[in-house]
Design a protein around this motif. Structure first.
Motif, mmCIF file in Angstrom:
data_model
loop_
_atom_site.group_PDB
_atom_site.id
_atom_site.type_symbol
_atom_site.label_atom_id
_atom_site.label_comp_id
_atom_site.label_asym_id
_atom_site.label_seq_id
_atom_site.Cartn_x
_atom_site.Cartn_y
_atom_site.Cartn_z
ATOM 1 N N UNK A 113 13.327 21.128 60.802
ATOM 2 C CA UNK A 113 14.349 22.041 60.284
ATOM 3 C C UNK A 113 15.566 21.232 59.791
ATOM 4 N N UNK A 114 15.921 21.390 58.515
ATOM 5 C CA UNK A 114 17.036 20.617 57.964
ATOM 6 C C UNK A 114 18.052 21.559 57.312
ATOM 7 N N UNK A 115 19.270 21.047 57.169
ATOM 8 C CA UNK A 115 20.303 21.806 56.449
ATOM 9 C C UNK A 115 20.820 20.927 55.316
ATOM 10 N N UNK A 116 21.071 21.557 54.185
ATOM 11 C CA UNK A 116 21.530 20.810 53.015
ATOM 12 C C UNK A 116 22.969 21.196 52.677
ATOM 13 N N UNK A 117 23.830 20.188 52.531
ATOM 14 C CA UNK A 117 25.207 20.428 52.103
ATOM 15 C C UNK A 117 25.394 19.851 50.710
ATOM 16 N N UNK B 144 21.344 15.910 53.219
ATOM 17 C CA UNK B 144 20.476 16.727 54.093
ATOM 18 C C UNK B 144 20.616 16.207 55.516
ATOM 19 N N UNK B 145 20.821 17.118 56.457
ATOM 20 C CA UNK B 145 21.045 16.756 57.858
ATOM 21 C C UNK B 145 19.964 17.346 58.749
ATOM 22 N N UNK B 146 19.604 16.567 59.787
ATOM 23 C CA UNK B 146 18.728 17.124 60.824
ATOM 24 C C UNK B 146 19.586 17.934 61.796
ATOM 25 N N UNK B 147 18.936 18.618 62.718
ATOM 26 C CA UNK B 147 19.696 19.471 63.650
ATOM 27 C C UNK B 147 20.646 18.667 64.521
ATOM 28 N N UNK B 148 20.315 17.372 64.757
ATOM 29 C CA UNK B 148 21.246 16.544 65.534
ATOM 30 C C UNK B 148 22.223 15.773 64.625
ATOM 31 N N UNK C 110 29.737 20.268 54.454
ATOM 32 C CA UNK C 110 29.018 21.473 54.017
ATOM 33 C C UNK C 110 27.662 21.582 54.700
ATOM 34 N N UNK C 111 27.016 20.425 54.920
ATOM 35 C CA UNK C 111 25.727 20.450 55.631
ATOM 36 C C UNK C 111 25.943 20.924 57.074
ATOM 37 N N UNK C 112 27.055 20.494 57.696
ATOM 38 C CA UNK C 112 27.368 20.971 59.060
ATOM 39 C C UNK C 112 27.580 22.488 59.047
ATOM 40 N N UNK C 113 28.243 22.967 57.984
ATOM 41 C CA UNK C 113 28.472 24.412 57.855
ATOM 42 C C UNK C 113 27.130 25.144 57.760
ATOM 43 N N UNK C 114 26.218 24.586 56.947
ATOM 44 C CA UNK C 114 24.888 25.199 56.805
ATOM 45 C C UNK C 114 24.145 25.166 58.147
#
Ligand code: ADP
Length: 416
Positions: free
Chosen positions: A1-5, A17-21, A408-412
């Motif tokens: 699961x990744x989030x993109x800022x 792109x960030x991982x959950x950690x 922004x990735x942290x926000x996502x």
């Protein structure tokens, strides 16, 4: 699961792109020398293309930050009907007297570069013959390209439009003004930054490999994304941006809004992000020294020794924060013989202004500064950091990440 800022800044765009950690898994960037909706669109899709396919296939949330105050007017198909107005476009000054007839006195939108002044300017200068027209911030429009919902914003971008972040609604004066346009202009619906808006369009999921459940979240502004990237998250955390200008942001339990000083507060969860900006800063340093000279001369400065020079470094007359005086003269005399002494005086004086700035925020009701992160071109100057530490007497922390896209990735991630 990744989030993109995704960050759309003043000179380029970046994706992280960030991982959950919160580890960076992939990134992309592109520079632009010109800004048009077409260039934004090409940059957005180029950033997506730069991410490896196996990364895109794991992205569940996307959040975009745009440049605060960059806006555009679109038709119902989402096509811009005129050039976007950039964050620093001050053509609104020609219609400020008329703007002030509509807005409450001392409201922060009474400025030539506010989003409301830009909307007002569009309304006065464009032929709006085939309504409705959607007024959008840069981040709203970029989000629309991904999810297809026209007319959605967040309360960070919407602050400069006049959105009431205390009561989470458009104020009466703004609703009345829009009502008077007989449905010609549609203001965006405002969500909390990070709130899930809609899934990525199926054709984009097919083209780029995003999972079908990948959601686009409400975005934020560039400077708030940079604040989030620093890791600042507690009441009393401040972030000073030492860029062209000196910008202070402080996480506070209480909101402070004081148009005299140009101070306004963004809602930040159940807290407030209080900000003030001075005209002093790196642009004055750059007027006298190249970046290389700044680097070299700084090495000759003993930061533990206080410079006796008491300047107010400005390029032109006037400042609002922390001293509100439109006629304030730049104070750059006396000028010592040795350039390193002159630079020492400039750095010392900007540090004094920064310290007075946090003091001013506190006097006006914000939480006291407890620890500080630094950002921008001046943050890498170690001597300056030591001078600033003398003035501020709070612990200095290293930012988690220097890029707004990380914020922004942290926000996502926060909406997962
Ligand atoms: P912005 O994005 O606001 O244009 P940046 O964050 O890129 O600004 O920072 C650029 C500023 O940093 C310049 O105005 C420059 O004077 C300043 N700067 C660059 N190097 C140094 C240095 N070594 N010491 C102090 N200031 C510096």
């Amino acid at each position: 699961m990744l989030a993109l800022g995704i960050d759309f800044g003043t000179s380029g765009a970046r994706a992280i792109a960030l991982s959950e950690d919160r580890q960076v898994v992939a990134q992309g960037e592109c520079a632009y020398s010109q800004q048009t909706p077409q260039i934004w669109q090409e940059s957005l899709f180029s950033l997506l293309q730069q991410l490896p396919l196996d990364c895109r296939q794991q992205i569940d949330r996307i959040a975009i930050n745009g440049t605060s105050g960059t806006v555009l007017l679109c038709d119902r198909a989402g096509q811009a009907i005129a050039d976007p107005l950039m964050y620093n476009d001050d053509r609104g000054k020609s219609i400020l007297p008329q703007v002030r007839e509509v807005t409450p006195s001392h409201h922060s939108v009474n400025s030539a570069t506010s989003s409301f002044a830009k909307l007002f300017w569009y309304d006065r200068h464009l032929q709006l013959l085939a309504p409705p027209y959607y007024f959008l911030h840069q981040a709203d429009w970029l989000g629309f390209l991904l999810h297809g919902e026209l007319g959605v914003s967040d309360y960070h971008n919407a602050l400069k439009l006049g959105y009431d972040v205390q009561h989470l609604c458009y104020p009466d004066w703004l609703s009345l003004w829009v009502d008077g346009k007989a449905n010609r202009i549609i203001l965006p619906e405002v969500s909390a930054p990070g709130e899930a808006i809609a899934p990525v369009l199926p054709k984009l999921c097919a083209e780029y490999g995003f999972p079908t459940g990948c959601l686009v979240c409400a975005g934020t502004t560039d400077s708030i994304a940079a604040f989030m990237a620093s890791g600042a998250s507690h009441v009393g955390d401040g972030v000073t941006s030492l860029g062209s200008t000196l910008v202070l942001k402080l996480l506070s339990d209480t909101a402070v809004d004081d148009a005299r000083y140009g101070i306004y507060s963004h809602r930040f969860g159940d807290r407030w992000l209080v900000g003030g900006a001075s005209n002093t800063g790196g642009a004055v340093l750059r007027h006298f020294f190249s970046d290389r000279e700044l680097d070299n001369l700084s090495r000759h400065i003993d930061p533990q020794q206080e410079s006796p020079l008491d300047y107010y470094p400005l390029l032109g007359r006037g400042d609002r924060f922390p001293i509100n005086d439109p006629n304030l003269e730049p104070r750059l005399e006396p000028r010592p013989e040795h350039p390193a002494d002159f630079l020492h005086g400039l750095l010392e004086s900007i540090a004094r202004i920064e310290s007075i700035g946090y003091q001013r925020l506190w006097e006006l009701g914000a939480s006291p500064l407890l620890q500080l992160y630094s950002a921008g071109g001046g943050a890498k100057n170690n001597q300056w950091t030591k001078i600033r530490q003398r003035h501020l007497s709070v612990p200095f922390r290293s930012p988690l990440h220097p890029q707004a896209a990380y914020g922004s990735a942290c926000l996502a991630l926060s909406s997962l």
